[in-house]
Motif scaffolding. Structure first.
Motif, PDB file in Angstrom:
ATOM      1  N   VAL A  59      54.988  31.967  42.185  1.00  0.00           N
ATOM      2  CA  VAL A  59      54.356  33.284  42.159  1.00  0.00           C
ATOM      3  C   VAL A  59      53.911  33.688  43.558  1.00  0.00           C
ATOM      4  O   VAL A  59      54.123  34.823  43.996  1.00  0.00           O
ATOM      5  CB  VAL A  59      53.152  33.292  41.196  1.00  0.00           C
ATOM      6  N   ALA A  60      53.304  32.761  44.289  1.00  0.00           N
ATOM      7  CA  ALA A  60      52.827  33.059  45.640  1.00  0.00           C
ATOM      8  C   ALA A  60      53.980  33.474  46.550  1.00  0.00           C
ATOM      9  O   ALA A  60      53.868  34.432  47.327  1.00  0.00           O
ATOM     10  CB  ALA A  60      52.107  31.845  46.219  1.00  0.00           C
ATOM     11  N   SER A  61      55.101  32.778  46.450  1.00  0.00           N
ATOM     12  CA  SER A  61      56.238  33.086  47.324  1.00  0.00           C
ATOM     13  C   SER A  61      56.857  34.427  46.987  1.00  0.00           C
ATOM     14  O   SER A  61      57.341  35.138  47.872  1.00  0.00           O
ATOM     15  CB  SER A  61      57.287  31.976  47.221  1.00  0.00           C
ATOM     16  N   VAL A  62      56.864  34.793  45.707  1.00  0.00           N
ATOM     17  CA  VAL A  62      57.432  36.085  45.312  1.00  0.00           C
ATOM     18  C   VAL A  62      56.570  37.225  45.838  1.00  0.00           C
ATOM     19  O   VAL A  62      57.077  38.228  46.345  1.00  0.00           O
ATOM     20  CB  VAL A  62      57.574  36.172  43.782  1.00  0.00           C
ATOM     21  N   LEU A  63      55.252  37.104  45.732  1.00  0.00           N
ATOM     22  CA  LEU A  63      54.373  38.135  46.277  1.00  0.00           C
ATOM     23  C   LEU A  63      54.510  38.214  47.795  1.00  0.00           C
ATOM     24  O   LEU A  63      54.429  39.291  48.385  1.00  0.00           O
ATOM     25  CB  LEU A  63      52.926  37.848  45.876  1.00  0.00           C
ATOM     26  N   ASN A  64      54.743  37.092  48.440  1.00  0.00           N
ATOM     27  CA  ASN A  64      54.997  37.083  49.878  1.00  0.00           C
ATOM     28  C   ASN A  64      56.295  37.811  50.220  1.00  0.00           C
ATOM     29  O   ASN A  64      56.476  38.277  51.345  1.00  0.00           O
ATOM     30  CB  ASN A  64      55.062  35.639  50.382  1.00  0.00           C
ATOM     31  N   ILE A 109      51.705  42.301  38.949  1.00  0.00           N
ATOM     32  CA  ILE A 109      50.246  42.329  38.952  1.00  0.00           C
ATOM     33  C   ILE A 109      49.666  43.049  37.738  1.00  0.00           C
ATOM     34  O   ILE A 109      48.696  42.604  37.141  1.00  0.00           O
ATOM     35  CB  ILE A 109      49.731  42.996  40.252  1.00  0.00           C
ATOM     36  N   GLY A 110      50.302  44.173  37.341  1.00  0.00           N
ATOM     37  CA  GLY A 110      49.754  45.021  36.288  1.00  0.00           C
ATOM     38  C   GLY A 110      49.462  44.323  34.975  1.00  0.00           C
ATOM     39  O   GLY A 110      48.328  44.387  34.470  1.00  0.00           O
ATOM     40  N   PRO A 111      50.441  43.644  34.362  1.00  0.00           N
ATOM     41  CA  PRO A 111      50.157  42.965  33.095  1.00  0.00           C
ATOM     42  C   PRO A 111      49.058  41.919  33.207  1.00  0.00           C
ATOM     43  O   PRO A 111      48.320  41.682  32.258  1.00  0.00           O
ATOM     44  CB  PRO A 111      51.505  42.314  32.746  1.00  0.00           C
ATOM     45  N   GLY A 112      48.951  41.301  34.378  1.00  0.00           N
ATOM     46  CA  GLY A 112      47.882  40.332  34.571  1.00  0.00           C
ATOM     47  C   GLY A 112      46.511  40.981  34.551  1.00  0.00           C
ATOM     48  O   GLY A 112      45.534  40.391  34.096  1.00  0.00           O
ATOM     49  N   VAL A 113      46.438  42.237  35.061  1.00  0.00           N
ATOM     50  CA  VAL A 113      45.177  42.965  35.016  1.00  0.00           C
ATOM     51  C   VAL A 113      44.763  43.209  33.567  1.00  0.00           C
ATOM     52  O   VAL A 113      43.601  43.080  33.186  1.00  0.00           O
ATOM     53  CB  VAL A 113      45.303  44.308  35.766  1.00  0.00           C
ATOM     54  N   ILE A 144      49.428  39.668  48.714  1.00  0.00           N
ATOM     55  CA  ILE A 144      49.950  40.941  49.215  1.00  0.00           C
ATOM     56  C   ILE A 144      49.304  41.282  50.562  1.00  0.00           C
ATOM     57  O   ILE A 144      49.969  41.778  51.478  1.00  0.00           O
ATOM     58  CB  ILE A 144      49.707  42.062  48.189  1.00  0.00           C
ATOM     59  N   GLY A 145      47.997  40.995  50.699  1.00  0.00           N
ATOM     60  CA  GLY A 145      47.337  41.197  51.989  1.00  0.00           C
ATOM     61  C   GLY A 145      47.976  40.362  53.084  1.00  0.00           C
ATOM     62  O   GLY A 145      48.132  40.828  54.219  1.00  0.00           O
ATOM     63  N   ALA A 146      48.367  39.131  52.744  1.00  0.00           N
ATOM     64  CA  ALA A 146      49.044  38.273  53.717  1.00  0.00           C
ATOM     65  C   ALA A 146      50.380  38.882  54.129  1.00  0.00           C
ATOM     66  O   ALA A 146      50.752  38.861  55.314  1.00  0.00           O
ATOM     67  CB  ALA A 146      49.252  36.880  53.127  1.00  0.00           C
ATOM     68  N   SER A 147      51.107  39.441  53.174  1.00  0.00           N
ATOM     69  CA  SER A 147      52.400  40.066  53.480  1.00  0.00           C
ATOM     70  C   SER A 147      52.225  41.261  54.408  1.00  0.00           C
ATOM     71  O   SER A 147      53.027  41.471  55.329  1.00  0.00           O
ATOM     72  CB  SER A 147      53.088  40.507  52.184  1.00  0.00           C
ATOM     73  N   LEU A 148      51.181  42.058  54.160  1.00  0.00           N
ATOM     74  CA  LEU A 148      50.906  43.202  55.030  1.00  0.00           C
ATOM     75  C   LEU A 148      50.577  42.723  56.446  1.00  0.00           C
ATOM     76  O   LEU A 148      51.032  43.312  57.441  1.00  0.00           O
ATOM     77  CB  LEU A 148      49.754  44.016  54.466  1.00  0.00           C
ATOM     78  N   GLY A 192      47.301  34.012  36.471  1.00  0.00           N
ATOM     79  CA  GLY A 192      46.344  33.819  37.553  1.00  0.00           C
ATOM     80  C   GLY A 192      45.529  35.078  37.802  1.00  0.00           C
ATOM     81  O   GLY A 192      45.915  36.183  37.410  1.00  0.00           O
ATOM     82  N   PRO A 193      44.376  34.956  38.470  1.00  0.00           N
ATOM     83  CA  PRO A 193      43.500  36.103  38.710  1.00  0.00           C
ATOM     84  C   PRO A 193      44.133  37.129  39.642  1.00  0.00           C
ATOM     85  O   PRO A 193      44.925  36.793  40.521  1.00  0.00           O
ATOM     86  CB  PRO A 193      42.261  35.463  39.352  1.00  0.00           C
ATOM     87  N   VAL A 194      43.741  38.378  39.419  1.00  0.00           N
ATOM     88  CA  VAL A 194      44.312  39.469  40.200  1.00  0.00           C
ATOM     89  C   VAL A 194      43.944  39.357  41.671  1.00  0.00           C
ATOM     90  O   VAL A 194      44.754  39.665  42.557  1.00  0.00           O
ATOM     91  CB  VAL A 194      43.846  40.819  39.622  1.00  0.00           C
ATOM     92  N   TRP A 195      42.705  38.886  41.975  1.00  0.00           N
ATOM     93  CA  TRP A 195      42.300  38.796  43.380  1.00  0.00           C
ATOM     94  C   TRP A 195      43.234  37.886  44.163  1.00  0.00           C
ATOM     95  O   TRP A 195      43.518  38.144  45.348  1.00  0.00           O
ATOM     96  CB  TRP A 195      40.860  38.302  43.504  1.00  0.00           C
ATOM     97  N   ALA A 196      43.730  36.817  43.510  1.00  0.00           N
ATOM     98  CA  ALA A 196      44.617  35.882  44.197  1.00  0.00           C
ATOM     99  C   ALA A 196      45.949  36.543  44.533  1.00  0.00           C
ATOM    100  O   ALA A 196      46.525  36.301  45.603  1.00  0.00           O
ATOM    101  CB  ALA A 196      44.837  34.648  43.327  1.00  0.00           C
ATOM    102  N   LYS A 197      46.428  37.394  43.619  1.00  0.00           N
ATOM    103  CA  LYS A 197      47.695  38.089  43.883  1.00  0.00           C
ATOM    104  C   LYS A 197      47.530  39.120  44.987  1.00  0.00           C
ATOM    105  O   LYS A 197      48.406  39.276  45.850  1.00  0.00           O
ATOM    106  CB  LYS A 197      48.205  38.729  42.596  1.00  0.00           C
ATOM    107  N   PHE A 198      46.389  39.829  44.980  1.00  0.00           N
ATOM    108  CA  PHE A 198      46.149  40.773  46.063  1.00  0.00           C
ATOM    109  C   PHE A 198      45.975  40.055  47.407  1.00  0.00           C
ATOM    110  O   PHE A 198      46.312  40.605  48.456  1.00  0.00           O
ATOM    111  CB  PHE A 198      44.924  41.632  45.762  1.00  0.00           C
TER     112      PHE A 198
END
Length: 305
Positions: free
Chosen positions: A106-111, A150-154, A169-173, A160-166
């Motif tokens: 999951v982390a790598s996909v968001l990256n 992210i949406g269905p998780g919200v 995404i912050g790291a990718s930005l 996993g928690p939404v803050w972790a996914k954001f």
């Protein structure tokens, strides 16, 4: 090879470029696997420090034995600290914090949203790369894919928690900003750039860790965790960044950012084989959409059709 500052995106990549891209994707996919093991015992900020410090020491030794001279970095000291902050300190901290809750896959996909932010920033901040129809379509697919993940998780509290996914995404930005910074190096060999940014990152992280964590328990991890830390620092950081900056120099920043197309496959395979990880159905759908977005941005597959 030196960083070229003339273009964020070049023509079609050569076979050598593609080989470097595939190798780098496999290595960086492994970084999410190693980090997932390490954050089980090490605080995220402590892991950032160990990752950059060990990698910096290894590359300083390499330059001392093989060259070129690290003195080439001195005139660019301020730029190296900016690159260190955007390419190491911020994204590593956010990724490791997120991986305390998220699996490697999951982390790598968001990256993998990095190319979307890179294209948006390159369009806004540079004069030599503007958005085309395929890039706009690719960004759209990437945004939708991220929303699906992210949406269905919200709504349901899944994956996993939404803050972790954001955080991911912050790291990718932050990586997207770093690619714009990397364009500004001229005449600096790739090993010096890699060494300079990791040395600057170490200088930043030492006081951060001492203030936030303190010296107690810094070296109390188990042998398997230290093995993961060494693999993360030496393979997925020191060697990988030399390869990465060489790819930026030869293929351009946006082409280099396509490495995140390969990273999720590597990370998910390792997570599946060794960590027993599984993706939720909605996360799998997000993976597909992000992958389609990256292929659309790349344009070569659609162009051949």
């Amino acid at each position: 090879m030196a960083i070229a500052a003339t273009s964020a995106s070049r023509g079609p990549m050569t076979l050598t470029d593609w080989g470097q891209l595939l190798l780098l994707g496999a290595i960086w996919g492994g970084s999410f696997f190693f980090a997932r093991i390490a954050v089980a015992e090490l605080h995220p900020l402590v892991l950032v420090l160990f990752r950059v410090a060990i990698a910096a020491i290894a590359l300083q030794i390499y330059l001392g034995l093989r060259g070129p001279s690290f003195r080439l970095a001195f005139p660019h000291a301020g730029l190296f600290f900016l690159l260190a902050f955007t390419n190491n300190v911020v994204p590593f901290s956010l990724i490791f914090a997120g991986q305390t809750e998220l699996g490697a896959g999951v982390a790598s996909v968001l990256n993998a949203t990095t190319p979307f932010w890179t294209l948006i920033l390159a369009n806004a901040l540079t004069s030599d790369e503007k958005l085309s129809w395929n890039k706009l379509a690719g960004i759209g697919l990437g945004v939708v894919g991220t929303a699906v993940m992210i949406g269905p998780g919200v709504l349901a509290g899944l994956g996993g928690p939404v803050w972790a996914k954001f955080a991911l995404i912050g790291a990718s930005l932050s990586y997207g900003v770093a690619l714009m910074v990397a364009r500004r190096f001229k005449g600096v060999p790739s090993p010096v750039i890699a060494t300079g940014q990791l040395t600057a990152s170490t200088i930043i992280m030492i006081p951060v860790v001492l203030l936030a964590h303190g010296p107690a328990g810094l070296f109390s991890a188990s042998p398997p965790v230290w093995a993961a830390v060494l693999a993360l620092a030496l393979l997925s950081t020191a060697f990988a960044y030399v390869l990465y900056f060489n790819l930026v120099a030869s293929a351009g920043a946006t082409n280099a950012s396509l490495v995140t197309l390969i990273v999720p496959a590597s990370a998910m395979l390792l997570g599946f084989l060794f960590l027993g990880e599984r993706l939720e159905l909605f996360e799998t759908g997000g993976v597909v959409l992000i992958g389609l977005g990256l292929l659309t941005i790349d344009g070569r597959v659609l162009g051949r059709r």
